[in-house]
Design a protein around this motif. Structure first.
Motif, PDB file in Angstrom:
ATOM      1  N   ASP A   1       9.541  17.046 -11.717  1.00 24.99           N
ATOM      2  CA  ASP A   1      10.438  17.690 -10.618  1.00 24.99           C
ATOM      3  C   ASP A   1      11.352  16.521 -10.025  1.00 24.99           C
ATOM      4  OD1 ASP A   1       9.760  20.402 -11.441  1.00 24.99           O
ATOM      5  OD2 ASP A   1       7.986  20.162  -9.968  1.00 24.99           O
ATOM      6  N   TYR A   2      10.471  15.250  -9.584  1.00 23.51           N
ATOM      7  CA  TYR A   2      11.209  14.351  -8.989  1.00 23.51           C
ATOM      8  C   TYR A   2      11.177  12.828  -9.669  1.00 23.51           C
ATOM      9  CZ  TYR A   2       9.942  17.854  -5.001  1.00 23.51           C
ATOM     10  OH  TYR A   2       9.871  18.909  -4.251  1.00 23.51           O
ATOM     11  N   GLN A   3      12.348  12.242  -9.117  1.00 24.57           N
ATOM     12  CA  GLN A   3      12.663  11.029  -9.689  1.00 24.57           C
ATOM     13  C   GLN A   3      12.558  10.257  -8.515  1.00 24.57           C
ATOM     14  OE1 GLN A   3      16.274  10.421 -11.573  1.00 24.57           O
ATOM     15  NE2 GLN A   3      15.849   8.408 -12.247  1.00 24.57           N
TER      16      GLN A   3
ATOM     17  N   TYR B   1       0.971  -1.165  -0.103  1.00 28.56           N
ATOM     18  CA  TYR B   1       0.170  -0.181   0.048  1.00 28.56           C
ATOM     19  C   TYR B   1       0.962   1.244  -0.013  1.00 28.56           C
ATOM     20  CZ  TYR B   1      -3.456   3.571   1.276  1.00 28.56           C
ATOM     21  OH  TYR B   1      -3.968   4.700   1.652  1.00 28.56           O
ATOM     22  N   ASP B   2       1.772   1.339   0.848  1.00 29.48           N
ATOM     23  CA  ASP B   2       2.722   2.540   0.938  1.00 29.48           C
ATOM     24  C   ASP B   2       3.300   2.910  -0.257  1.00 29.48           C
ATOM     25  OD1 ASP B   2       1.612   2.300   3.669  1.00 29.48           O
ATOM     26  OD2 ASP B   2       3.717   2.654   4.553  1.00 29.48           O
ATOM     27  N   ILE B   3       3.886   1.627  -0.754  1.00 25.49           N
ATOM     28  CA  ILE B   3       4.765   2.019  -2.028  1.00 25.49           C
ATOM     29  C   ILE B   3       3.792   2.286  -3.246  1.00 25.49           C
ATOM     30  CG2 ILE B   3       6.173   0.573  -3.609  1.00 25.49           C
ATOM     31  CD1 ILE B   3       7.374   1.107  -0.776  1.00 25.49           C
ATOM     32  N   ASP B   4       2.704   1.785  -3.439  1.00 27.61           N
ATOM     33  CA  ASP B   4       2.028   1.976  -4.672  1.00 27.61           C
ATOM     34  C   ASP B   4       1.370   3.455  -4.250  1.00 27.61           C
ATOM     35  OD1 ASP B   4       2.272  -0.212  -5.726  1.00 27.61           O
ATOM     36  OD2 ASP B   4       0.499  -0.891  -5.828  1.00 27.61           O
ATOM     37  N   VAL B   5       0.827   3.991  -3.288  1.00 25.03           N
ATOM     38  CA  VAL B   5       0.583   5.224  -2.894  1.00 25.03           C
ATOM     39  C   VAL B   5       1.592   6.191  -3.474  1.00 25.03           C
ATOM     40  CG1 VAL B   5       0.094   6.960  -1.072  1.00 25.03           C
ATOM     41  CG2 VAL B   5      -1.036   4.575  -1.205  1.00 25.03           C
ATOM     42  N   LEU B   6       2.927   5.992  -3.102  1.00 29.33           N
ATOM     43  CA  LEU B   6       3.872   6.871  -3.390  1.00 29.33           C
ATOM     44  C   LEU B   6       4.248   6.902  -4.931  1.00 29.33           C
ATOM     45  CD1 LEU B   6       6.831   6.284  -0.678  1.00 29.33           C
ATOM     46  CD2 LEU B   6       5.373   8.402  -1.183  1.00 29.33           C
ATOM     47  N   ARG B   7       3.995   5.752  -5.561  1.00 31.87           N
ATOM     48  CA  ARG B   7       4.064   5.845  -7.079  1.00 31.87           C
ATOM     49  C   ARG B   7       3.216   6.445  -7.611  1.00 31.87           C
ATOM     50  NH1 ARG B   7       5.399  -0.067  -6.802  1.00 31.87           N
ATOM     51  NH2 ARG B   7       7.587  -0.443  -7.167  1.00 31.87           N
ATOM     52  N   ALA B   8       1.808   6.652  -7.220  1.00 34.59           N
ATOM     53  CA  ALA B   8       0.743   7.454  -7.466  1.00 34.59           C
ATOM     54  C   ALA B   8       1.223   8.938  -7.199  1.00 34.59           C
ATOM     55  CB  ALA B   8      -0.554   7.051  -6.877  1.00 34.59           C
ATOM     56  N   VAL B   9       1.626   9.236  -6.108  1.00 39.51           N
ATOM     57  CA  VAL B   9       2.069  10.400  -5.864  1.00 39.51           C
ATOM     58  C   VAL B   9       2.977  11.114  -6.811  1.00 39.51           C
ATOM     59  CG1 VAL B   9       3.146  11.914  -4.185  1.00 39.51           C
ATOM     60  CG2 VAL B   9       1.405  10.216  -3.339  1.00 39.51           C
ATOM     61  N   PHE B  10       3.734  10.218  -7.143  1.00 36.58           N
ATOM     62  CA  PHE B  10       4.899  10.824  -7.994  1.00 36.58           C
ATOM     63  C   PHE B  10       4.876  10.590  -9.715  1.00 36.58           C
ATOM     64  CE2 PHE B  10       6.809  11.107  -3.958  1.00 36.58           C
ATOM     65  CZ  PHE B  10       7.706  12.243  -3.937  1.00 36.58           C
ATOM     66  N   GLN B  11       3.812   9.983  -9.936  1.00 35.22           N
ATOM     67  CA  GLN B  11       3.325   9.651 -11.300  1.00 35.22           C
ATOM     68  C   GLN B  11       3.332  10.823 -12.190  1.00 35.22           C
ATOM     69  OE1 GLN B  11      -0.068   7.546 -12.113  1.00 35.22           O
ATOM     70  NE2 GLN B  11       0.327   6.682 -13.714  1.00 35.22           N
ATOM     71  N   ASN B  12       4.122  10.756 -13.235  1.00 39.72           N
ATOM     72  CA  ASN B  12       4.238  11.813 -14.167  1.00 39.72           C
ATOM     73  C   ASN B  12       4.940  13.269 -13.580  1.00 39.72           C
ATOM     74  OD1 ASN B  12       2.893  10.154 -16.048  1.00 39.72           O
ATOM     75  ND2 ASN B  12       1.101  10.842 -15.534  1.00 39.72           N
ATOM     76  N   SER B  13       5.659  13.072 -12.347  1.00 41.17           N
ATOM     77  CA  SER B  13       6.288  14.277 -11.875  1.00 41.17           C
ATOM     78  C   SER B  13       7.153  14.967 -12.794  1.00 41.17           C
ATOM     79  CB  SER B  13       6.920  13.954 -10.700  1.00 41.17           C
ATOM     80  OG  SER B  13       7.658  14.959  -9.830  1.00 41.17           O
TER      81      SER B  13
END
Length: 271
Positions: free
Chosen positions: A67-69, A53-65
Motif C-alpha cells: 500500500d505504501y511507497q 537506526y531511524d531510517i533502517d527501522v522505517l525501511r523494515a516497517v515498509f518492506q514489501n508493503s
C-alpha cells in the motif's frame, strides 16, 4: 498460430503485464519521510545514502508493503515539523522525544528506542546538583532542556544552571567540542547520541549516566511523528502494527546493536 501472430500475441501480453505493474506501483500511497540526515546514529548519510537506526527501522516497517511507497528527504531540523504541518511529509524521523506540546499537535508512534539521560563534561558530573552554577548550551523546548529548567525552578536557593539557548541548527558535535575546549562546562543529552558523536569525532569528554530519578515515564523514549488527521491515524496504525512485529522477531534489537552498540529496545514492550 503462425509465428507472426505468436510474436504479436506475446508482445501484447508483455505490454499488458508492464502496464499492470505500472498501475500497481502508481496505486501505492507515497510516504515522504522528513529527516535532517545529520543526527547520527539515528539518521545520517553514508555516500549520499540515507542510513541510521531511524531510517533502517522505517525501511523494515515498509518492506514489501503493498500500500505504501517510502521515500526520504533531507530537511533542516527546524523545518521538519512545519513540513509535516503543511502536508509535504507524512512522517518525521529524527530522534524525536515526547513532549506534551508536541503531543497536542502530532500523532506519535509507539516508542522505537530508549536511551538514558547522560552528562558529558570534563569533570565526571553525574547528578543535576553537580551542574549548579555551571554553564551549558541547549535547544529551547527540548525535553533535556526542560529537565535543567525544572531543576532551576525547584532549587531557587542554589546557584542556577546557566543555560545558553542555541538554534537547533547548531550540531551536537560543535556543542561537545565547546565542552572539550572549556568554553562550556557540560552537555545534557541522551547517552546514545553523546557516545556516538564523541567517538566518531574523537572528542575527549567524560560521559556519565544521570543518577537522579527525573522526568516522566516517557523520558528517554524515541518516536516517529505523524500529522494529525485521518491519513495520519491510518499511517500510525500501520507503522505501530509493524513495529510490534519487528520487536517480537528481534529486528529492532539487531538494529539497535548495529547502530547503538547495545540493546536499547528490549524494555519497550513495557511502555
Amino acid at each position: 498460430m503462425t509465428n507472426k501472430f505468436f510474436k504479436l500475441a506475446l508482445l501484447m501480453t508483455l505490454v499488458g503485464v508492464s502496464l499492470c505493474c505500472q498501475l500497481t506501483v502508481s496505486a501505492k500511497t507515497k510516504v515522504r519521510v522528513a529527516t535532517d540526515s545529520d543526527t547520527a546514529p539515528f539518521t545520517y548519510k553514508d555516500k549520499n545514502r540515507f542510513t541510521g537506526y531511524d531510517i533502517d527501522v522505517l525501511r523494515a516497517v515498509f518492506q514489501n508493503s503493498k500500500d505504501y511507497q517510502l521515500t526520504f528527504e533531507t530537511v533542516p531540523f527546524a523545518s521538519i515539523l512545519t513540513g509535516l504541518d503543511a502536508g509535504r511529509y507524512q512522517i518525521a524521523a529524527n530522534n524525536f522525544n515526547y513532549s506534551a506540546e508536541r503531543a497536542s499537535k502530532y500523532l506519535y508512534s509507539q516508542p522505537i528506542s530508549q536511551s538514558n539521560y547522560a552528562i558529558a563534561s570534563q569533570k565526571g558530573y553525574k547528578q543535576l546538583a553537580d551542574l549548579s552554577g555551571k554553564k551549558t548550551s541547549a535547544y529551547a523546548g527540548a525535553s533535556y532542556t526542560q529537565v535543567l529548567e525544572n531543576w532551576n525552578q525547584a532549587n531557587p536557593a542554589k546557584e542556577p544552571i546557566a543555560i545558553n539557548y542555541v538554534a537547533n541548527s547548531v550540531p551536537l558535535a560543535q556543542r561537545l567540542q565547546e565542552v572539550e575546549s572549556g568554553k562550556s562546562d557540560f552537555i545534557f543529552f541522551d547517552a546514545i547520541s553523546l557516545k556516538t558523536i564523541s567517538q566518531e569525532q574523537g572528542i575527549q569528554v567524560d560521559i556519565q549516566p544521570l543518577t537522579d530519578q527525573v522526568g516522566e515515564d516517557k523520558d528517554g523514549l524515541e518516536y516517529f511523528l505523524f500529522a494529525k488527521g485521518k491519513e495520519g491515524k491510518k499511517l500510525q496504525a500501520f507503522v505501530n502494527k509493524r513495529l510490534t512485529s519487528l520487536e517480537k522477531d528481534g529486528t529492532l534489537k539487531k538494529l539497535s546493536e548495529k547502530y547503538f552498540g547495545g540493546d536499547f529496545v528490549s524494555l519497550l514492550s513495557e511502555k
